[in-house]
Scaffold this active site. Sequence first.
Site, PDB file in Angstrom:
ATOM      1  N   HIS A  30      83.574   8.978 -61.514  1.00 56.13           N
ATOM      2  CA  HIS A  30      83.703  10.183 -60.719  1.00 56.13           C
ATOM      3  C   HIS A  30      83.725   9.732 -59.265  1.00 56.13           C
ATOM      4  O   HIS A  30      82.698   9.308 -58.722  1.00 56.13           O
ATOM      5  CB  HIS A  30      82.553  11.143 -61.009  1.00 56.13           C
ATOM      6  CG  HIS A  30      82.500  11.567 -62.449  1.00 56.13           C
ATOM      7  ND1 HIS A  30      81.335  11.571 -63.199  1.00 56.13           N
ATOM      8  CD2 HIS A  30      83.483  11.980 -63.286  1.00 56.13           C
ATOM      9  CE1 HIS A  30      81.607  11.978 -64.428  1.00 56.13           C
ATOM     10  NE2 HIS A  30      82.892  12.225 -64.504  1.00 56.13           N
TER      11      HIS A  30
ATOM     12  N   HIS B 112      65.704  19.727 -61.338  1.00 59.73           N
ATOM     13  CA  HIS B 112      66.184  18.430 -61.789  1.00 59.73           C
ATOM     14  C   HIS B 112      66.251  17.498 -60.581  1.00 59.73           C
ATOM     15  O   HIS B 112      66.951  17.785 -59.602  1.00 59.73           O
ATOM     16  CB  HIS B 112      67.579  18.603 -62.419  1.00 59.73           C
ATOM     17  CG  HIS B 112      68.185  17.341 -62.936  1.00 59.73           C
ATOM     18  ND1 HIS B 112      68.144  16.986 -64.275  1.00 59.73           N
ATOM     19  CD2 HIS B 112      68.854  16.338 -62.320  1.00 59.73           C
ATOM     20  CE1 HIS B 112      68.773  15.841 -64.444  1.00 59.73           C
ATOM     21  NE2 HIS B 112      69.205  15.428 -63.275  1.00 59.73           N
TER      22      HIS B 112
ATOM     23  N   HIS C  96      81.964  17.039 -60.901  1.00 59.81           N
ATOM     24  CA  HIS C  96      81.629  16.661 -62.268  1.00 59.81           C
ATOM     25  C   HIS C  96      80.288  17.291 -62.640  1.00 59.81           C
ATOM     26  O   HIS C  96      79.595  17.865 -61.796  1.00 59.81           O
ATOM     27  CB  HIS C  96      81.572  15.139 -62.433  1.00 59.81           C
ATOM     28  CG  HIS C  96      80.655  14.452 -61.470  1.00 59.81           C
ATOM     29  ND1 HIS C  96      80.985  14.224 -60.156  1.00 59.81           N
ATOM     30  CD2 HIS C  96      79.401  13.954 -61.618  1.00 59.81           C
ATOM     31  CE1 HIS C  96      79.999  13.615 -59.540  1.00 59.81           C
ATOM     32  NE2 HIS C  96      79.014  13.443 -60.400  1.00 59.81           N
TER      33      HIS C  96
ATOM     34  N   GLU D 166      80.623   7.206 -58.414  1.00 64.94           N
ATOM     35  CA  GLU D 166      79.714   7.090 -59.554  1.00 64.94           C
ATOM     36  C   GLU D 166      80.473   6.548 -60.770  1.00 64.94           C
ATOM     37  O   GLU D 166      81.322   7.231 -61.339  1.00 64.94           O
ATOM     38  CB  GLU D 166      79.093   8.443 -59.897  1.00 64.94           C
ATOM     39  CG  GLU D 166      78.290   9.063 -58.769  1.00 64.94           C
ATOM     40  CD  GLU D 166      77.683  10.400 -59.164  1.00 64.94           C
ATOM     41  OE1 GLU D 166      77.609  10.690 -60.374  1.00 64.94           O
ATOM     42  OE2 GLU D 166      77.306  11.160 -58.267  1.00 64.94           O
TER      43      GLU D 166
ATOM     44  N   HIS E   7      78.089  18.755 -59.487  1.00 64.44           N
ATOM     45  CA  HIS E   7      77.866  17.908 -58.332  1.00 64.44           C
ATOM     46  C   HIS E   7      79.185  17.408 -57.750  1.00 64.44           C
ATOM     47  O   HIS E   7      80.122  17.103 -58.471  1.00 64.44           O
ATOM     48  CB  HIS E   7      77.033  16.697 -58.789  1.00 64.44           C
ATOM     49  CG  HIS E   7      76.561  15.813 -57.691  1.00 64.44           C
ATOM     50  ND1 HIS E   7      76.059  16.273 -56.504  1.00 64.44           N
ATOM     51  CD2 HIS E   7      76.505  14.459 -57.606  1.00 64.44           C
ATOM     52  CE1 HIS E   7      75.702  15.260 -55.743  1.00 64.44           C
ATOM     53  NE2 HIS E   7      75.978  14.147 -56.388  1.00 64.44           N
TER      54      HIS E   7
ATOM     55  N   TYR F 274      74.862  10.250 -74.280  1.00 60.43           N
ATOM     56  CA  TYR F 274      74.397  10.706 -72.972  1.00 60.43           C
ATOM     57  C   TYR F 274      74.161  12.211 -73.010  1.00 60.43           C
ATOM     58  O   TYR F 274      74.969  12.977 -73.530  1.00 60.43           O
ATOM     59  CB  TYR F 274      75.421  10.355 -71.896  1.00 60.43           C
ATOM     60  CG  TYR F 274      75.047  10.799 -70.513  1.00 60.43           C
ATOM     61  CD1 TYR F 274      73.835  10.413 -69.949  1.00 60.43           C
ATOM     62  CD2 TYR F 274      75.891  11.615 -69.760  1.00 60.43           C
ATOM     63  CE1 TYR F 274      73.473  10.825 -68.675  1.00 60.43           C
ATOM     64  CE2 TYR F 274      75.553  12.029 -68.486  1.00 60.43           C
ATOM     65  CZ  TYR F 274      74.334  11.624 -67.947  1.00 60.43           C
ATOM     66  OH  TYR F 274      73.975  12.038 -66.694  1.00 60.43           O
TER      67      TYR F 274
END
Length: 436
Positions: free
Chosen positions: A363, A290, A369, A339, A333, A348
């Site tokens: 975040h 990703h 998160h 963010e 992460h 989402y």
Amino acid sequence: MSDYKYMSGFGSHFSSEDPRYPNALPKAQNTPQKCPYGLYAEQLSGSAFTAPRKENVRTWFYRVHPSAKHLPFQPYMFNRYLTHDWDEQIPNPNQMRWKPFDIPIGEKKNFVKGLHTICGAGDIRSRHGLAIHVYLCNESMENAAFYNSDGDFLIVPQQGVLDITTEFGKIKVSPNEICVIPQGVRFAVNVSGPTRGYILEVYDNHFQLPDLGPIGANGLANPRDFETPVAWFEDRNVSGFEIISKFQGRLFVAKQNHSPFDVVAWHGNYVPYKYNLSKFMVINSVSYDHCDPSIFTVLTCPSLRYGTAIADFVIFPPRWSVQERTFRPPYYHRNCMSEFMGLILGKYEAKEDGFMPGGATLHSMMTPHGPDYTCFETASKAKLAPERVADGTQAFMFESALSMAVTQWGEKTCEKLDEKYYECWQALKNNFKLTN
């Protein structure tokens, strides 16, 4: 004007005249002794005069009245939720999620009165930092115009169309489009019914397209797809027309007897513009893993530290997902950046429940998160065939190198903070197994 016209390009030098008054632009100079049609010449500077040419932005207006023709500014007391006070609340490092923000019902509020600050960082007076706002309104601005002395506005509509009149001309912006109104540009917003959206405000610099590096010459948001309005003006006498200024984080109002939208012609490279997010050219992995979300950057406001932004505007558009041997949703992460995410429409992919259009998440720096329990379980077992991702959805992120503080309205007054957000990770299991 029902069908607004635009000029194409990002960072271009444009020239435009209202077709009703041809040859309104002076020839071969900016300030002739007498301008065509008896107009006044006025420059709007978006950079220091001595800034390097690649950073130097300004526009020349040819207008019926100079902007200086107004009465003194007085404090404007009709909005107490627009702020730059980052010490209102004790810092909160928790994952934060807001349910959709309420649009006024019954009470009439226009765009300016409906501005509410959620979070931000930095100092307006030293021109360093950013703020994130939502606008919640249901009424058009009548005989009033607004301008921001503090920075640029990147406006992201979520519900309702914004019909914006600027000194440059008219812009219409719908959900899944954005517009940028640079520092100092006067504008008025007309709406028809309940209207909601997000605003990223930057103090340091102007938004620019990100460098493409190894991607090459094409991709992401292409310059040709940005649109700037053509000249349009009105010569209208109005008793008590309000000019509302955001100056050092506070609102002020001055009265004048004419419309400020009286620019007959203009030329320059300091302009408002719009962009349709559906035109974004997605770049992604076609093998494994990703990619970092930076590949979805539409616009950036760089800091003095190379590669680190005061703010990036990032989107997560519909696209194909084809990675092999890969957990395809966003990974877990912790980030040295802040963010803030909003949702324009749809669901989402990493959190299909709880994160709703018109809501938001924050975040903060180093706050962990990632996918919720349901997303992790589903994606861990999914057949990795090529599939469409995010059809009917548009999520976005405002990412910043600054550590943002949440306002009192954002954390308390709006009463939309989801106190149970943390629960979406609590069902994650210990899957650790010893293997031979």
